[in-house]
Design a protein around this motif. Structure first.
Motif, mmCIF file in Angstrom:
data_model
loop_
_atom_site.group_PDB
_atom_site.id
_atom_site.type_symbol
_atom_site.label_atom_id
_atom_site.label_comp_id
_atom_site.label_asym_id
_atom_site.label_seq_id
_atom_site.Cartn_x
_atom_site.Cartn_y
_atom_site.Cartn_z
ATOM 1 N N GLU A 296 2.311 -104.865 -80.597
ATOM 2 C CA GLU A 296 3.529 -105.045 -81.383
ATOM 3 C C GLU A 296 4.772 -104.712 -80.551
ATOM 4 O O GLU A 296 5.792 -105.400 -80.641
ATOM 5 C CB GLU A 296 3.468 -104.170 -82.630
ATOM 6 N N SER B 53 -10.255 -99.578 -85.377
ATOM 7 C CA SER B 53 -8.939 -100.201 -85.404
ATOM 8 C C SER B 53 -8.788 -101.242 -84.297
ATOM 9 O O SER B 53 -7.679 -101.610 -83.938
ATOM 10 C CB SER B 53 -7.851 -99.137 -85.260
ATOM 11 N N ARG C 276 -0.964 -108.774 -85.411
ATOM 12 C CA ARG C 276 -1.657 -107.753 -86.200
ATOM 13 C C ARG C 276 -2.654 -108.393 -87.160
ATOM 14 O O ARG C 276 -3.784 -107.922 -87.309
ATOM 15 C CB ARG C 276 -0.648 -106.898 -86.965
ATOM 16 N N LEU D 257 -2.935 -101.737 -81.383
ATOM 17 C CA LEU D 257 -2.009 -102.543 -82.169
ATOM 18 C C LEU D 257 -0.555 -102.190 -81.868
ATOM 19 O O LEU D 257 0.307 -103.066 -81.797
ATOM 20 C CB LEU D 257 -2.282 -102.343 -83.662
#
Length: 339
Positions: free
Chosen positions: A154, A2, A326, A150
């Motif tokens: 964010e 990820s 993202r 992530l």
């Protein structure tokens, strides 16, 4: 996976490494065990924290000058990762080696490249001049957050949560942040700019800046996804004659794993009438903010882990910069996977 591997990430701070040859610093970075140590010439070396002979951490051994001696069978390595001695035989086995990772020390950060060997030459670490003088002062801290890379990017690309999470930070009379009208996107970065209406100083602003809390000041806020490993946010308080206080909040995000991130925070400032205690005051204010951020982010990660794969969440206008960041990270991961 990820997170992208082909990016520079902060492995440690200069303070953690010390100024002279020291003991080992072991850290898991991008699901890879890494051992860092300062050499006698002042540079920092980073090796995979595993002996080539058996799966034992080199960081559990000891140093002989600039050599690393495994604490299991005594296999000894130089700073390039080459095995130079095996006590039980005359010469080391052919090809006995552990991976050495490229390292760049710049300002308060020690950057490491865990990605494709040679790729570090094509993509240098991001420049951080505000962390290296020119009238700037900085304080910092490190923490581990049980949340995905992530989620952190964010979170800090959408500061509309400040009213719910950090109400004491909001200047008096401001009830909502202006919408993001300017979001600039390049191949590998995202940035936004937001101008706030003039307002009196919040207590923390008055305390740090040394400005008159009765007057009203304008404010400009920017946020930048610089790389997967770095987020930069600026906050400028301006009077009639220009900037009175400039703040930069730097977050170096380094994945430990898919669900955990090392966070290296630096708060930098300069201004016309800054309090002599500004460093201590800013450290306290932003430490408390980071505590709340950490609690929320770890809760979000737990919810995601519990959710079924089919669960979806909606985006709002304030997510414009976060959504684009993202996309960049997902695109980098897919490129590395060959998708």
């Amino acid at each position: 996976m990820s997170y992208p591997k082909n990016s520079w990430y902060v492995a440690a701070t200069r303070d953690e490494m010390g100024e002279v040859a020291n003991d080992f610093l072991a850290r898991r970075i991008l699901d890879t065990p890494v051992v860092l140590f300062r050499l006698s010439d002042g540079s920092v070396a980073a090796l995979e924290d595993r002996c080539a002979h058996r799966p034992y951490p080199l960081s559990a051994g000891h140093r002989e000058d600039d050599l690393v001696v495994c604490g299991y069978h005594g296999c000894t390595y130089d700073a390039t990762g080459r095995c130079v001695r095996v006590p039980s035989q005359d010469t080391p086995p052919l090809g006995a080696q552990v991976r050495a990772f490229p390292v760049v020390e710049r300002g308060p950060f020690v950057w490491v490249w865990i990605g494709t060997p040679g790729g570090e030459r094509l993509r240098p670490p991001p420049s951080t001049p505000w962390l290296q003088g020119d009238g700037w002062s900085s304080v910092g801290e490190r923490r581990d957050v049980a949340a995905n890379l992530l989620l952190l990017h964010e979170h800090y690309l959408d500061l509309t949560n400040v009213f719910a999470m950090h109400a004491e930070m909001v200047p008096p009379g401001i009830e909502a942040l202006p919408p993001l009208e300017e979001v600039e996107v390049s191949e590998l970065s995202v940035s936004y700019v937001r101008e706030l209406p003039k307002a009196p100083l919040a207590p923390w602003e008055a305390q740090v800046s040394g400005l008159d809390s009765v007057e009203s000041f304008g404010r400009k806020e920017t946020g930048t996804f610089v790389t997967p490993g770095l987020h930069k946010q600026t906050y400028t308080i301006s009077g009639a004659d220009g900037p009175e206080l400039e703040l930069v909040r730097t977050h170096a995000f380094t994945p430990e794993s898919a669900g955990a991130t090392h966070v290296f925070l630096q708060i930098s400032w300069r201004g016309t009438a800054v309090s002599p205690e500004a460093g201590e005051q800013l450290a306290a204010v932003f430490h408390e903010m980071a505590d709340r951020d950490t609690a929320v982010l770890e809760t979000v990660q737990r919810c995601l882990d519990e959710d079924p794969p089919s669960r979806r969440y909606v985006n709002v206008k304030a997510d414009r910069a976060a959504v684009r960041a993202r996309r960049i990270i997902v695109s980098m991961v897919e490129e590395e996977r060959g998708i």
